[in-house]
Design a protein around this motif. Structure first.
Motif, PDB file in Angstrom:
ATOM      1  N   UNK A 131      -5.128 -38.176 -64.207  1.00 35.34           N
ATOM      2  CA  UNK A 131      -4.406 -38.349 -65.474  1.00 35.34           C
ATOM      3  C   UNK A 131      -2.892 -38.294 -65.270  1.00 35.34           C
ATOM      4  N   UNK A 132      -2.458 -37.704 -64.160  1.00 31.32           N
ATOM      5  CA  UNK A 132      -1.024 -37.543 -63.904  1.00 31.32           C
ATOM      6  C   UNK A 132      -0.568 -38.311 -62.665  1.00 31.32           C
ATOM      7  N   UNK A 133      -1.324 -38.212 -61.567  1.00 38.38           N
ATOM      8  CA  UNK A 133      -0.978 -38.929 -60.345  1.00 38.38           C
ATOM      9  C   UNK A 133      -1.307 -40.415 -60.486  1.00 38.38           C
ATOM     10  N   UNK A 134      -0.676 -41.228 -59.621  1.00 37.91           N
ATOM     11  CA  UNK A 134      -0.982 -42.654 -59.620  1.00 37.91           C
ATOM     12  C   UNK A 134       0.059 -43.462 -60.359  1.00 37.91           C
ATOM     13  N   UNK A 176       5.996 -48.563 -65.983  1.00 38.39           N
ATOM     14  CA  UNK A 176       4.947 -47.804 -65.294  1.00 38.39           C
ATOM     15  C   UNK A 176       5.519 -46.490 -64.790  1.00 38.39           C
ATOM     16  N   UNK A 177       4.787 -45.410 -65.041  1.00 40.73           N
ATOM     17  CA  UNK A 177       5.122 -44.091 -64.498  1.00 40.73           C
ATOM     18  C   UNK A 177       4.357 -43.903 -63.196  1.00 40.73           C
ATOM     19  N   UNK A 178       5.062 -43.539 -62.137  1.00 45.71           N
ATOM     20  CA  UNK A 178       4.470 -43.328 -60.815  1.00 45.71           C
ATOM     21  C   UNK A 178       4.568 -41.856 -60.439  1.00 45.71           C
ATOM     22  N   UNK A 179       3.526 -41.357 -59.769  1.00 48.19           N
ATOM     23  CA  UNK A 179       3.572 -39.998 -59.235  1.00 48.19           C
ATOM     24  C   UNK A 179       2.702 -39.947 -57.979  1.00 48.19           C
ATOM     25  N   UNK A 198       6.431 -28.591 -55.244  1.00 47.99           N
ATOM     26  CA  UNK A 198       5.051 -29.084 -55.272  1.00 47.99           C
ATOM     27  C   UNK A 198       4.856 -30.258 -54.331  1.00 47.99           C
ATOM     28  N   UNK A 199       5.959 -30.897 -53.949  1.00 43.30           N
ATOM     29  CA  UNK A 199       5.857 -32.066 -53.084  1.00 43.30           C
ATOM     30  C   UNK A 199       5.528 -33.337 -53.827  1.00 43.30           C
ATOM     31  N   UNK A 200       5.620 -33.330 -55.151  1.00 42.90           N
ATOM     32  CA  UNK A 200       5.301 -34.497 -55.966  1.00 42.90           C
ATOM     33  C   UNK A 200       6.580 -35.295 -56.244  1.00 42.90           C
ATOM     34  N   UNK A 201       6.495 -36.590 -55.981  1.00 47.19           N
ATOM     35  CA  UNK A 201       7.567 -37.531 -56.288  1.00 47.19           C
ATOM     36  C   UNK A 201       7.137 -38.361 -57.497  1.00 47.19           C
ATOM     37  N   UNK A 202       8.071 -38.607 -58.423  1.00 47.88           N
ATOM     38  CA  UNK A 202       7.679 -39.263 -59.668  1.00 47.88           C
ATOM     39  C   UNK A 202       8.858 -40.002 -60.290  1.00 47.88           C
ATOM     40  N   UNK A 203       8.516 -40.820 -61.274  1.00 44.12           N
ATOM     41  CA  UNK A 203       9.544 -41.530 -62.015  1.00 44.12           C
ATOM     42  C   UNK A 203       8.960 -42.702 -62.788  1.00 44.12           C
ATOM     43  N   UNK A 204       9.735 -43.190 -63.753  1.00 47.24           N
ATOM     44  CA  UNK A 204       9.329 -44.309 -64.610  1.00 47.24           C
ATOM     45  C   UNK A 204      10.161 -45.532 -64.257  1.00 47.24           C
TER      46      UNK A 204
END
Length: 635
Positions: A28-31, A43-46, A78-84
């Motif tokens: 639901x959050x990653x991808x 598109x939101x990427x994580x 957390x090591x998570x990279x994200x952005x829209x």
């Protein structure tokens, strides 16, 4: 200059669960998630890449130029990279370009949570949305538990999508075409369930899907994700359950995949004694890492939730459980207690089963586990792994070995066909005649049988009759239902032309009728996993190679007496002890003419006499057809 907008959909609780190995809906959050943000489509990427110094999204929308769209790393370690990224649309191809902070390596990687991929050998993900599919299986989902529970009939047809049937030009049938042809066939054959060998995206066809890369995407070889949903939906609308093979044990080393994802051993264990599989030359998941556990259990949740899957058959469980699996001395290290169990994998499997059974009503998990590991189907609360069922590999091995022998020698090997009942109720067993038994020089199930052509087909009918009346659920690999001569070949269709010949047509008719008999006879499934559901009448008539037993359900009036004659001799006037008075009626016989048999039947009502036999005070005289199973009930 980056054109990525800083935005996050992760809460602190999400991160806490992820790090604890307890976030089971990461998809639901990653991808990559198409959405409208602040009035702008995009598109939101994580993605998780803790050892990356930069993560850039490359794709058709930026001409694969890594300088334009760099994701932002979260502040919380957390090591998570994200952005829209604005203006990116569904259907766009993409990958991540990851620069490692560990060794400076630069690699182009897939999105581990991608919902759709290019058709192999191409490897890019495709931005996709599966939320728009309108399911039509509400009725099935409402009563699924009544069809999928452990006291219900469970007759599984195992299928490799790419080779069940092909078009005349050799191309694959699509999910949409299978929704018509395969669903109609499975329904006609009266199977209760279908099991798909792995459908998740895989790069290498000869792996049969077991070396998969795209854990959240059905293979694009056969169509789009919604097309696969339509296929599952069609099965459900026809009251057929769907089982998916699931592979949390290992994954391939392909450069675009999960291996060395951020320049480090992120998904695989860093110690090659735990992280590399010597047989399959593949990488083994690091069950000691909580984030990896979250990824895998989220993947199970994804197929159960979004694709309405009814059961997961977990592949290669034995390879997960043992540190010394397929390893020589010196190639593995004992656990902290000096044993050979992989304690982290054991813990993971318990967490997996606890989570899926707690969150999804009416589902099953099935372990392909080939050892004597104790408690595979015992509940986690009682110290077990928590699976619903386990493949009965010992039964499969002993039975096929027995049937390969010339009947003249079978009297010396009676124990091979009876031994399974000494441990049949130690686990909830499924009896498998799977794809593994018809490849690599092992011959097809038909070709394993002894004798001339008539005897081989009679033996095969007897084998299936014995299998379907033996305690446990059933699994039959495609082609076995009509007696395919050749070994299975993943690169071409089954030999459907064989149905032009009477022996194969008769075998198909037999399996169809056997499934009907099984499904309509509660004594064969209501107590399939309980010793209360089985009683021997005779297991020691080695001279005639005959066994007889009783199958019992909830209503003892419906008990079924099964007699198997493993020789090509017709046994007339065979006296058999029976449990009570009345008249005996034959309700099924594998030697019927319509199945290709010789037609030796027990017609009419058979009188039960007050003559002692087989430890019973009453008995009956039967005709036992050659190489056949016959079933009876007392009225």
């Amino acid at each position: 200059m980056s054109l990525v907008k800083v935005h996050s959909f992760f809460t602190e609780f999400d991160i806490e669960l992820f790090k604890a190995g307890k976030h089971f809906k990461l998809y639901e959050k990653m991808g990559a998630h198409p959405m409208v943000l602040d009035g702008e489509e995009g598109v939101y990427f994580a993605v998780w890449a803790p050892s990356a110094s930069s993560v850039q999204v490359i794709g058709d929308f930026n001409f694969w130029d890594a300088s334009q769209h760099e994701l932002n790393v979260r502040w919380d370690a957390s090591g998570i990279w994200e952005g829209f990224i604005p203006k990116v649309k569904k259907g766009t191809r993409y990958k991540y370009k990851i620069t490692s902070n560990h060794n400076g390596s630069v690699s182009e990687k897939i999105d581990p949570y991608a919902l759709f991929f290019e058709t192999p050998p191409n490897t890019a993900g495709i931005i996709w949305d599966i939320s728009d599919y309108k399911w039509k299986d509400k009725n099935w989902m409402s009563y699924r538990k009544d069809k999928n529970d452990l006291d219900k009939p469970y007759s599984v047809y195992e299928v490799h999508i790419g080779s069940w049937q092909r078009n005349s030009d050799g191309t694959f049938l699509s999910y949409t075409e299978l929704a018509k042809k395969l669903v109609a066939y499975v329904k006609e054959m009266n199977f209760t369930h279908i099991e798909f060998m792995p459908v998740m995206e895989y790069p290498y066809d000869p792996s049969w899907g077991y070396q998969l890369v795209g854990y959240f995407a059905p293979s694009s070889r056969f169509g789009a994700p919604q097309d696969f949903m339509k296929l599952i939906d069609a099965f459900h609308q026809n009251d057929i359950g769907v089982i998916l093979d699931w592979v949390p044990s290992h994954f391939p080393e392909d450069k675009h995949g999960l291996g060395m994802y951020d320049g480090t051993h992120l998904y695989e264990h860093p110690d090659p004694k735990k992280g590399f599989h010597p047989d399959w030359k593949s990488l083994i998941f690091n069950y000691e890492r909580n984030e990896v556990r979250s990824f895998l259990i989220s993947n199970a949740f994804f197929w159960l939730e979004y694709y309405h899957v009814d059961a997961l058959r977990v592949d290669a469980v034995a390879s997960m459980l043992y540190l010394d699996y397929s390893r020589e001395e010196g190639e593995w290290d004992p656990n902290e207690f000096g044993g050979n169990e992989n304690l982290a994998a054991v813990s993971f499997l318990k967490d997996f089963n606890t989570a899926v059974y707690s969150n999804f009503n009416g589902i099953q998990t099935i372990a392909e586990e080939s050892t004597a590991f104790s408690g595979v189907t015992r509940s986690v609360e009682l110290g077990g792994l928590g699976f619903g069922m386990k493949w009965m590999m010992g039964w499969m091995h002993d039975t096929l070995q027995y049937f390969s022998k010339d009947p003249v020698y079978r009297k010396h090997h009676q124990n091979d066909i009876t031994f399974s009942l000494t441990y049949a109720f130690t686990e909830n067993f499924m009896l498998p005649l799977s794809h593994d038994e018809v490849v690599h020089g092992k011959n097809s199930i038909l070709s394993k049988q002894s004798g001339d052509e008539w005897q081989r087909f009679a033996n095969l009918r007897l084998l299936y009759g014995y299998m379907f009346t033996h305690p446990g659920t059933k699994l039959l690999f495609m082609g076995g239902e009509f007696g395919q001569y050749a070994e299975w070949d993943f690169s071409k269709s089954l030999d459907w032309n064989l149905l032009d010949f009477l022996p194969h047509k008769g075998m198909l008719e037999f399996v169809k009728n056997l499934n009907t008999f099984y499904k309509s006879t509660p004594a064969l499934y209501e107590k399939a996993f309980s010793p209360e559901g089985f009683e021997w009448i005779s297991y020691s008539d080695e001279q005639n190679s005959v066994i007889a037993y009783i199958r019992k359900g909830h209503d003892r009036k419906n008990d079924v007496i099964v007699v198997c004659n493993f020789t090509p001799s017709l046994h007339q006037n065979y006296r058999l002890g029976v449990p009570r008075q009345g008249v005996l009626t034959e309700i099924f016989n594998s030697d019927q003419n319509q199945f290709g048999g010789a037609g030796n039947m027990n017609t009419g009502d058979l009188k039960i006499e007050n003559i002692d036999s087989h430890g019973k005070t009453q008995s009956v005289v039967l005709t036992l057809p050659p190489l056949a199973m016959a079933a009876f009930q007392i009225k």
